[in-house]
Design a protein around this motif. Structure first.
Motif, PDB file in Angstrom:
ATOM      1  N   ASP A  40       0.938  -0.902  -0.097  1.00  0.00           N
ATOM      2  CA  ASP A  40       0.305  -0.157  -0.460  1.00  0.00           C
ATOM      3  C   ASP A  40       0.877   1.134  -0.432  1.00  0.00           C
ATOM      4  OD1 ASP A  40      -2.014   1.376  -0.020  1.00  0.00           O
ATOM      5  OD2 ASP A  40      -1.952   1.701   2.328  1.00  0.00           O
ATOM      6  N   ALA A  41       1.074   2.038  -1.081  1.00  0.00           N
ATOM      7  CA  ALA A  41       1.693   2.834  -1.259  1.00  0.00           C
ATOM      8  C   ALA A  41       1.109   3.831  -0.695  1.00  0.00           C
ATOM      9  CB  ALA A  41       1.242   3.648  -2.714  1.00  0.00           C
ATOM     10  N   ALA A  42       0.161   4.102   0.588  1.00  0.00           N
ATOM     11  CA  ALA A  42      -0.045   5.100   1.545  1.00  0.00           C
ATOM     12  C   ALA A  42       0.125   5.132   2.485  1.00  0.00           C
ATOM     13  CB  ALA A  42      -1.743   5.533   1.124  1.00  0.00           C
ATOM     14  N   SER A  43       1.223   3.371   2.890  1.00  0.00           N
ATOM     15  CA  SER A  43       1.322   3.184   4.150  1.00  0.00           C
ATOM     16  C   SER A  43       2.399   3.660   4.118  1.00  0.00           C
ATOM     17  CB  SER A  43       0.221   2.098   4.304  1.00  0.00           C
ATOM     18  OG  SER A  43      -0.665   1.509   4.618  1.00  0.00           O
ATOM     19  N   PRO A  44       2.908   3.816   5.653  1.00  0.00           N
ATOM     20  CA  PRO A  44       4.935   3.836   6.132  1.00  0.00           C
ATOM     21  C   PRO A  44       5.284   2.462   5.856  1.00  0.00           C
ATOM     22  CG  PRO A  44       3.213   4.884   7.687  1.00  0.00           C
ATOM     23  CD  PRO A  44       2.424   3.971   6.625  1.00  0.00           C
ATOM     24  N   GLY A  45       6.556   3.216   4.837  1.00  0.00           N
ATOM     25  CA  GLY A  45       7.264   1.980   4.890  1.00  0.00           C
ATOM     26  C   GLY A  45       6.344   1.530   2.694  1.00  0.00           C
ATOM     27  N   GLY A  46       5.694   1.418   2.808  1.00  0.00           N
ATOM     28  CA  GLY A  46       5.167   1.222   1.304  1.00  0.00           C
ATOM     29  C   GLY A  46       4.200  -0.191   1.876  1.00  0.00           C
ATOM     30  N   LEU A  47       4.042  -0.646   3.105  1.00  0.00           N
ATOM     31  CA  LEU A  47       2.596  -2.312   3.622  1.00  0.00           C
ATOM     32  C   LEU A  47       2.211  -1.670   4.913  1.00  0.00           C
ATOM     33  CD1 LEU A  47       5.552  -4.712   3.597  1.00  0.00           C
ATOM     34  CD2 LEU A  47       4.207  -4.302   1.715  1.00  0.00           C
ATOM     35  N   LYS A  48       1.467  -2.295   4.515  1.00  0.00           N
ATOM     36  CA  LYS A  48       0.027  -2.321   5.684  1.00  0.00           C
ATOM     37  C   LYS A  48      -0.186  -3.355   6.634  1.00  0.00           C
ATOM     38  CE  LYS A  48      -4.289   0.045   4.871  1.00  0.00           C
ATOM     39  NZ  LYS A  48      -4.980   0.424   4.102  1.00  0.00           N
ATOM     40  N   LEU A  49      -0.237  -3.454   8.022  1.00  0.00           N
ATOM     41  CA  LEU A  49      -0.493  -3.921   8.535  1.00  0.00           C
ATOM     42  C   LEU A  49      -1.810  -4.650   8.140  1.00  0.00           C
ATOM     43  CD1 LEU A  49       0.540  -6.903  10.618  1.00  0.00           C
ATOM     44  CD2 LEU A  49       0.897  -4.616  12.479  1.00  0.00           C
ATOM     45  N   THR A  50      -2.242  -6.049   7.786  1.00  0.00           N
ATOM     46  CA  THR A  50      -4.354  -5.805   8.668  1.00  0.00           C
ATOM     47  C   THR A  50      -4.440  -6.963   9.087  1.00  0.00           C
ATOM     48  OG1 THR A  50      -3.758  -7.493   6.344  1.00  0.00           O
ATOM     49  CG2 THR A  50      -4.321  -4.652   5.321  1.00  0.00           C
ATOM     50  N   HIS A  51      -3.649  -7.274   9.642  1.00  0.00           N
ATOM     51  CA  HIS A  51      -4.444  -8.496  10.778  1.00  0.00           C
ATOM     52  C   HIS A  51      -2.934  -9.269  11.095  1.00  0.00           C
ATOM     53  CE1 HIS A  51      -5.044 -10.643   7.110  1.00  0.00           C
ATOM     54  NE2 HIS A  51      -5.545 -11.765   7.600  1.00  0.00           N
ATOM     55  N   TRP A  52      -3.145  -9.782  12.622  1.00  0.00           N
ATOM     56  CA  TRP A  52      -2.071 -10.862  12.381  1.00  0.00           C
ATOM     57  C   TRP A  52      -3.220 -12.221  13.125  1.00  0.00           C
ATOM     58  CZ3 TRP A  52      -1.936  -6.039  14.901  1.00  0.00           C
ATOM     59  CH2 TRP A  52      -2.187  -5.988  16.236  1.00  0.00           C
ATOM     60  N   VAL A  53      -2.640 -13.228  12.934  1.00  0.00           N
ATOM     61  CA  VAL A  53      -3.008 -14.261  13.288  1.00  0.00           C
ATOM     62  C   VAL A  53      -2.080 -15.207  14.629  1.00  0.00           C
ATOM     63  CG1 VAL A  53      -4.213 -16.791  12.729  1.00  0.00           C
ATOM     64  CG2 VAL A  53      -4.765 -15.137  11.355  1.00  0.00           C
ATOM     65  N   ALA A  54      -2.887 -15.323  16.196  1.00  0.00           N
ATOM     66  CA  ALA A  54      -1.951 -15.970  16.804  1.00  0.00           C
ATOM     67  C   ALA A  54      -2.316 -17.668  17.089  1.00  0.00           C
ATOM     68  CB  ALA A  54      -1.565 -15.001  17.892  1.00  0.00           C
ATOM     69  N   LEU A  55      -1.311 -18.128  17.428  1.00  0.00           N
ATOM     70  CA  LEU A  55      -2.234 -19.823  18.182  1.00  0.00           C
ATOM     71  C   LEU A  55      -1.082 -19.566  19.414  1.00  0.00           C
ATOM     72  CD1 LEU A  55      -1.418 -22.225  15.311  1.00  0.00           C
ATOM     73  CD2 LEU A  55      -4.002 -21.525  15.747  1.00  0.00           C
ATOM     74  N   ASP A  56      -1.822 -20.144  19.931  1.00  0.00           N
ATOM     75  CA  ASP A  56      -0.937 -19.934  21.777  1.00  0.00           C
ATOM     76  C   ASP A  56      -0.679 -21.460  22.292  1.00  0.00           C
ATOM     77  OD1 ASP A  56      -3.022 -22.108  22.431  1.00  0.00           O
ATOM     78  OD2 ASP A  56      -3.948 -20.269  23.974  1.00  0.00           O
ATOM     79  N   ALA A  57      -0.501 -21.850  22.727  1.00  0.00           N
ATOM     80  CA  ALA A  57       0.602 -23.230  22.964  1.00  0.00           C
ATOM     81  C   ALA A  57      -0.454 -23.892  23.028  1.00  0.00           C
ATOM     82  CB  ALA A  57       1.029 -23.099  24.520  1.00  0.00           C
ATOM     83  N   GLN A  58      -1.536 -23.956  22.977  1.00  0.00           N
ATOM     84  CA  GLN A  58      -3.067 -25.027  23.703  1.00  0.00           C
ATOM     85  C   GLN A  58      -3.134 -25.316  21.453  1.00  0.00           C
ATOM     86  OE1 GLN A  58      -2.650 -23.096  25.912  1.00  0.00           O
ATOM     87  NE2 GLN A  58      -1.110 -24.407  26.902  1.00  0.00           N
ATOM     88  N   ASN A  59      -2.808 -23.974  20.768  1.00  0.00           N
ATOM     89  CA  ASN A  59      -3.611 -24.016  19.452  1.00  0.00           C
ATOM     90  C   ASN A  59      -4.027 -23.508  19.483  1.00  0.00           C
ATOM     91  OD1 ASN A  59      -1.186 -25.158  18.138  1.00  0.00           O
ATOM     92  ND2 ASN A  59      -1.731 -27.368  18.007  1.00  0.00           N
ATOM     93  N   ASN A  60      -5.074 -22.745  20.840  1.00  0.00           N
ATOM     94  CA  ASN A  60      -6.260 -21.632  20.304  1.00  0.00           C
ATOM     95  C   ASN A  60      -5.784 -20.622  19.512  1.00  0.00           C
ATOM     96  OD1 ASN A  60      -7.718 -22.793  22.460  1.00  0.00           O
ATOM     97  ND2 ASN A  60      -6.136 -22.455  23.887  1.00  0.00           N
ATOM     98  N   ARG A  61      -6.699 -19.724  18.601  1.00  0.00           N
ATOM     99  CA  ARG A  61      -6.994 -19.026  17.451  1.00  0.00           C
ATOM    100  C   ARG A  61      -7.040 -18.087  17.934  1.00  0.00           C
ATOM    101  NH1 ARG A  61      -5.152 -19.383  11.943  1.00  0.00           N
ATOM    102  NH2 ARG A  61      -5.830 -21.717  11.780  1.00  0.00           N
ATOM    103  N   THR A  62      -6.275 -16.811  17.665  1.00  0.00           N
ATOM    104  CA  THR A  62      -7.004 -15.551  18.286  1.00  0.00           C
ATOM    105  C   THR A  62      -6.818 -14.298  17.276  1.00  0.00           C
ATOM    106  OG1 THR A  62      -6.815 -15.300  20.588  1.00  0.00           O
ATOM    107  CG2 THR A  62      -7.008 -13.148  19.219  1.00  0.00           C
TER     108      THR A  62
END
Length: 221
Positions: free
Chosen positions: A168-190
């Motif tokens: 995304d040219a309008a975002s700093p560094g040309g990249l936009k952080l849109t989302h993240w997916v986390a898995l904990d040690a028990q494979n629970n997803r957020t």
């Protein structure tokens, strides 16, 4: 600290788990040639995009393993300051003032605190540390998407998090952080999704303070 990475019904604890995973110091995974040069460039771009943010505001939605979603506002100010404020109905707050990370639970008038220097969150908020050192690039089918997986093999309790950027040219560094997916040690997803990004606006340091529920029952404005 270990108990904080478990998914519970408290949305702020889910957020804290995501934040901890996001900042966890990660072991470098070296891609095999010839993909190494391209992957190194993508890591450079992702690291530069995060470093280039002076301030950012965004709406976020956070979805747990059961599909339950809570919404809120994210405010970030480099170096070291971040605030996750939940919409009404989730009487919680996660905030860093640049020195310490606080988890504030207004339902039980409780505040938990960790120094950033001793928290994995420091990898995101400490300008002396670099995401490039902790992650590996995950191949995607879309050339406009950069996916970075971070994992600490020595600290499996931090789980795994995948950061997703789009060009995304309008975002700093040309990249936009849109989302993240986390898995904990028990494979629970957020999953945390960001939208309505706004960069560079003036943000007062007072945005990273809070009313201490141990002294006041009022929720921060």
């Amino acid at each position: 600290m270990n108990s904080l990475i478990k998914i519970t019904r408290k949305p702020s604890r889910i957020a804290l788990a995501v934040l901890l995973a996001l900042g966890a110091p990660m072991a470098v995974a070296i891609p095999e040639a010839p993909a190494f040069a391209q992957s190194s460039q993508q890591l450079d771009r992702a690291a530069n995009a995060l470093r280039s943010i002076t301030t950012m505001r965004a709406d976020f939605s956070q979805t747990d393993r059961n599909g339950a979603t809570v919404n809120g506002k994210l405010t970030l100010k480099n170096p070291g300051k971040i605030r996750f404020e939940y919409a009404k109905g989730a009487n919680m707050l996660v905030v860093s003032n640049g020195k310490s990370l606080y988890l504030v639970d207004y339902d039980v008038d409780q505040v938990e605190r960790w120094p950033i220097s001793k928290s994995p969150l420091g990898a995101l908020l400490d300008p002396n540390r670099d995401v490039k050192q902790y992650g590996k690039v995950v191949a995607t089918s879309n050339p406009d998407v950069v996916s970075i997986e971070v994992r600490d093999k020595a600290r499996p309790e931090f789980g795994v998090i995948t950061l997703i950027f789009v060009k995304d040219a309008a975002s700093p560094g040309g990249l936009k952080l849109t989302h993240w997916v986390a898995l904990d040690a028990q494979n629970n997803r957020t999953t945390v999704r960001l939208r309505n990004h706004k960069y560079g606006a003036s943000v007062s340091d007072s945005a990273f303070t809070f009313n201490d529920p141990r002294r006041s029952s009022r929720r921060p404005g």
